[in-house]
Design a protein around this motif. Structure first.
Motif, PDB file in Angstrom:
ATOM      1  N   THR A   1       5.793  -3.911   8.670  1.00  0.00           N
ATOM      2  CA  THR A   1       6.366  -3.949  10.026  1.00  0.00           C
ATOM      3  C   THR A   1       5.225  -4.163  11.029  1.00  0.00           C
ATOM      4  O   THR A   1       4.855  -3.258  11.766  1.00  0.00           O
ATOM      5  CB  THR A   1       7.096  -2.625  10.353  1.00  0.00           C
TER       6      THR A   1
ATOM      7  N   ARG B   1       1.705 -10.442  -6.431  1.00  0.00           N
ATOM      8  CA  ARG B   1       1.506  -9.005  -6.269  1.00  0.00           C
ATOM      9  C   ARG B   1       2.217  -8.234  -7.393  1.00  0.00           C
ATOM     10  O   ARG B   1       1.656  -7.300  -7.967  1.00  0.00           O
ATOM     11  CB  ARG B   1       2.063  -8.576  -4.912  1.00  0.00           C
TER      12      ARG B   1
ATOM     13  N   GLU C   1      -4.747   5.310   3.511  1.00  0.00           N
ATOM     14  CA  GLU C   1      -5.421   4.486   2.513  1.00  0.00           C
ATOM     15  C   GLU C   1      -6.748   5.142   2.147  1.00  0.00           C
ATOM     16  O   GLU C   1      -7.415   5.722   2.999  1.00  0.00           O
ATOM     17  CB  GLU C   1      -5.638   3.076   3.055  1.00  0.00           C
TER      18      GLU C   1
ATOM     19  N   THR D   1       7.216   2.211   8.720  1.00  0.00           N
ATOM     20  CA  THR D   1       7.115   2.795  10.058  1.00  0.00           C
ATOM     21  C   THR D   1       7.877   1.886  11.021  1.00  0.00           C
ATOM     22  O   THR D   1       7.601   0.685  11.099  1.00  0.00           O
ATOM     23  CB  THR D   1       5.639   2.882  10.477  1.00  0.00           C
TER      24      THR D   1
ATOM     25  N   TYR E   1       0.826  -1.214   0.000  1.00  0.00           N
ATOM     26  CA  TYR E   1       0.000   0.000   0.000  1.00  0.00           C
ATOM     27  C   TYR E   1       0.856   1.259   0.000  1.00  0.00           C
ATOM     28  O   TYR E   1       0.432   2.302  -0.478  1.00  0.00           O
ATOM     29  CB  TYR E   1      -0.921  -0.001   1.222  1.00  0.00           C
ATOM     30  N   VAL E   2       2.063   1.162   0.557  1.00  0.00           N
ATOM     31  CA  VAL E   2       2.942   2.329   0.584  1.00  0.00           C
ATOM     32  C   VAL E   2       3.913   2.304  -0.602  1.00  0.00           C
ATOM     33  O   VAL E   2       4.025   3.273  -1.354  1.00  0.00           O
ATOM     34  CB  VAL E   2       3.720   2.384   1.924  1.00  0.00           C
TER      35      VAL E   2
ATOM     36  N   ARG F   1      -7.624  -5.577   6.387  1.00  0.00           N
ATOM     37  CA  ARG F   1      -6.879  -5.802   7.625  1.00  0.00           C
ATOM     38  C   ARG F   1      -7.417  -4.932   8.764  1.00  0.00           C
ATOM     39  O   ARG F   1      -7.807  -3.793   8.546  1.00  0.00           O
ATOM     40  CB  ARG F   1      -5.390  -5.474   7.417  1.00  0.00           C
TER      41      ARG F   1
ATOM     42  N   LYS G   1      -1.133  -0.819  15.650  1.00  0.00           N
ATOM     43  CA  LYS G   1       0.228  -1.356  15.754  1.00  0.00           C
ATOM     44  C   LYS G   1       1.236  -0.267  16.107  1.00  0.00           C
ATOM     45  O   LYS G   1       2.186  -0.507  16.842  1.00  0.00           O
ATOM     46  CB  LYS G   1       0.623  -2.092  14.472  1.00  0.00           C
TER      47      LYS G   1
ATOM     48  N   ASP H   1       9.406  -6.980  -5.082  1.00  0.00           N
ATOM     49  CA  ASP H   1       8.721  -7.681  -3.996  1.00  0.00           C
ATOM     50  C   ASP H   1       8.967  -9.173  -4.189  1.00  0.00           C
ATOM     51  O   ASP H   1       9.136  -9.649  -5.303  1.00  0.00           O
ATOM     52  CB  ASP H   1       7.211  -7.375  -4.040  1.00  0.00           C
TER      53      ASP H   1
END
Ligand code: NAD
Length: 522
Positions: free
Chosen positions: A118, A41, A191, A158, A14-15, A372, A305, A36
């Motif tokens: 992360t 993906r 998002e 992050t 997503y980032v 998620r 998180k 990746d």
């Protein structure tokens, strides 16, 4: 300063995907490759259907990836006004690539973004709070083994404060004596509005070491951003401040949501109206209006998180009071969902046996297909304990596979999906609502918005128009709305729809009574 010719971005999520695409779009002379390990993906990024849904993203990716510009892509660009650069050029060379060739791309690059996941550790030391650094460590190891000396490494993920030191240690262990520059450049996109946030960021934070090479590296990254972001918004700061400011930003945003949610609980017992309070306090310039909508609380993959990571950091630094302070933000978030789910159950006479619940919206916020950490999951978990006959879920973007994966993670022992279990995922809202005893609107999708004029009549779902911005779907829905009766549905719409960037849903569970009771008695 160093001039970047080849940029590698590790992590096509997503980032990584949107960030790389926007940088490529604005820096046509830089070859940007997103790598990746997940082949599926990468193939999706190369194909017609991108692996993530973000308004405007198709347009940006295709312009940079396929060199599509000018009239060819015009129809896709209509909605996206701030796309001046691509529109001006009628021909451009593709400069955005997606690949699984991680090591080769790393070896060819001058600058490497690390935007891997992360998450929170699920077992071992610090389980439930500490950050799981496995993916980051793996990516840094690949860099250590394959990158050229002098390559600039950028933390986009992050991470806990002091991760720069950890990266340095890994690099030193695998390539002793070779120098690399490390920068921290946290990503603040949300998002659902990722492209807009990337195109017009409030600020770009560049954390660097205060050495000559650190400043040079920061200048090289600043130059990439300066292609579209005003220099006044690009802030070079100390690397540890940069790492910590991302956790702080998310913690502060989440804290506002928990704060207003705590007030909503008082409102429900007193007759005060939380939306009036939010509006009134939001007019105070010192407080401001954003992130003040009471709701089901924050969701998504980041807020929880990141606060957990902050509390763990505080605890590891011997600051239990600080840890307890931030932990309370999570406690309040859980309380809010719990409260909502229990109010659903009590409005259905404390039993869900033989009853059907329709859930409209699964994603943690509108305009994303990310399943998620959805607040809906917590609500569903509590409802399942009451053995409902069925729970039908409809979400316009979350894939069935993703929702099922999330639901199964709650309880891997019992089969909760139909035909043996009560849960089914359906492909239209009317099927979800048909014959239901309650309809819970759990995501602020525009298509679920009720028309103001219909607010008073809330005993039958077919009397609500589905309103919103996605034209084709909505026309169909309106058409169908007349035809499909939804007998005796109780509408449980938490009416406050948050406008927030980061997360959250709606609460103020204004519960409708059972159908026998006329609307006026609410
Ligand atoms: P994601 O899970 O969508 O994507 C991460 C990707 O990294 C995955 O596709 C994974 O296969 C890949 N990956 C992991 N290890 C790898 C390796 N060694 N080599 C190659 N690929 C590897 O995650 P995301 O949502 O994009 O988040 C990435 C980071 O950005 C996280 O630290 C997150 O906290 C942060 N962040 C996320 C958001 C958000 O809205 N999602 C916003 C700001 C910051």
């Amino acid at each position: 300063s160093v001039s970047v010719q080849r940029l590698c971005c590790i992590g096509a999520g997503y980032v990584g995907g949107p960030t790389a695409a926007v940088i490529a779009l604005h820096n046509p002379h830089v070859r940007v490759t997103v790598v990746d390990r997940d082949e599926k993906r990468i193939n999706a990024w190369k194909g017609k259907h991108l692996p993530i849904h973000e308004p405007g993203l198709n347009d940006v990716v295709r312009a940079a990836r396929d060199g599509l510009c000018g009239r060819k892509a015009e129809h896709e660009r209509r909605d996206y006004a701030n796309h001046a650069q691509a529109r001006e050029e009628s021909v451009r060379q593709p400069n955005l690539f997606f690949s699984t060739a991680c090591t080769q791309t790393i070896a060819e690059s001058d600058m490497i973004f690390i935007s891997v996941n992360t998450p929170t550790k699920v077992r071992g030391v610090g389980a439930g709070r500490a950050t799981d650094m496995t993916a980051l460590e793996g990516a840094v190891r690949d860099v250590a083994m394959h990158a050229r000396p002098g390559t600039i490494l950028v933390e986009k993920s992050t991470v806990p404060c002091k991760t720069g030191q950890l990266i340095k240690d890994i690099l030193e262990a695998y390539r002793p004596g070779v120098s690399f520059s490390i920068l921290s450049n946290p990503e603040f996109l949300s998002e659902g509005t990722a492209v807009r946030d990337l195109m017009r960021p409030d600020r770009v934070i560049l954390g660097c070491e205060s050495t000559i090479s650190g400043h040079r590296a920061a200048a090289a990254l600043a130059n990439l951003y300066a292609a579209w972001v005003p220099r006044s918004k690009i802030a070079p700061i100390n690397i540890w401040s940069s790492e910590l400011c991302k956790l702080t930003a998310n913690a502060m945003l989440a804290q506002r949501i928990s704060s207003i949610n705590s007030i909503s609980a008082i409102c429900e017992r007193t007759g005060a109206d939380v939306s009036e309070i939010a509006k009134s306090i939001g007019m105070d310039a010192r407080i401001g209006p954003q992130f003040l909508k009471a709701g089901l609380g924050f969701g998504g993959s980041c807020f929880r998180k990141d606060i957990a990571s902050l509390t763990y950091l505080a605890e590891s630094l011997g600051l239990p009071e600080v840890a307890a302070y931030w932990q309370q933000v999570i406690t309040m978030n859980n309380f809010q969902r719990d409260r909502f789910a229990r109010s659903v159950i009590s409005s259905l006479h404390n039993t869900l046996r033989g009853k059907k619940i329709a859930i409209l919206g699964y994603a943690f916020k509108k305009d994303t297909g990310d399943a998620r950490e959805s607040p809906a999951l917590d609500v569903i978990r509590i409802l399942l304990e009451e053995n409902p006959n069925s729970i039908a879920i409809f979400d316009p973007l979350c894939s069935e596979a993703d929702i099922v994966r999330e639901l199964r993670a709650v309880d891997s022992e019992t089969e909760i999906m139909q035909p043996r279990g009560p849960v089914e995922i359906v492909s239209d809202p009317y099927t979800a609502c048909a014959d239901s005893n309650a309809v819970l609107v759990l995501t602020d999708w525009d298509m679920f918005k009720l028309r103001k004029s219909n607010r008073a009549v809330q005993s039958k779902v077919e009397e609500h128009q589905f309103d919103g911005a996605a034209p084709t779907t909505i026309l169909q829905l309106r058409h169908k709305a007349d035809k499909i009766p939804v007998p005796a549905a109780t509408l449980l719409t938490p009416p406050h729809t948050p406008d927030m960037k980061g997360a959250s849903l709606e609460t103020e569970a204004r519960l409708m009574p059972e159908p026998a009771c006329p609307p006026e008695c609410v």
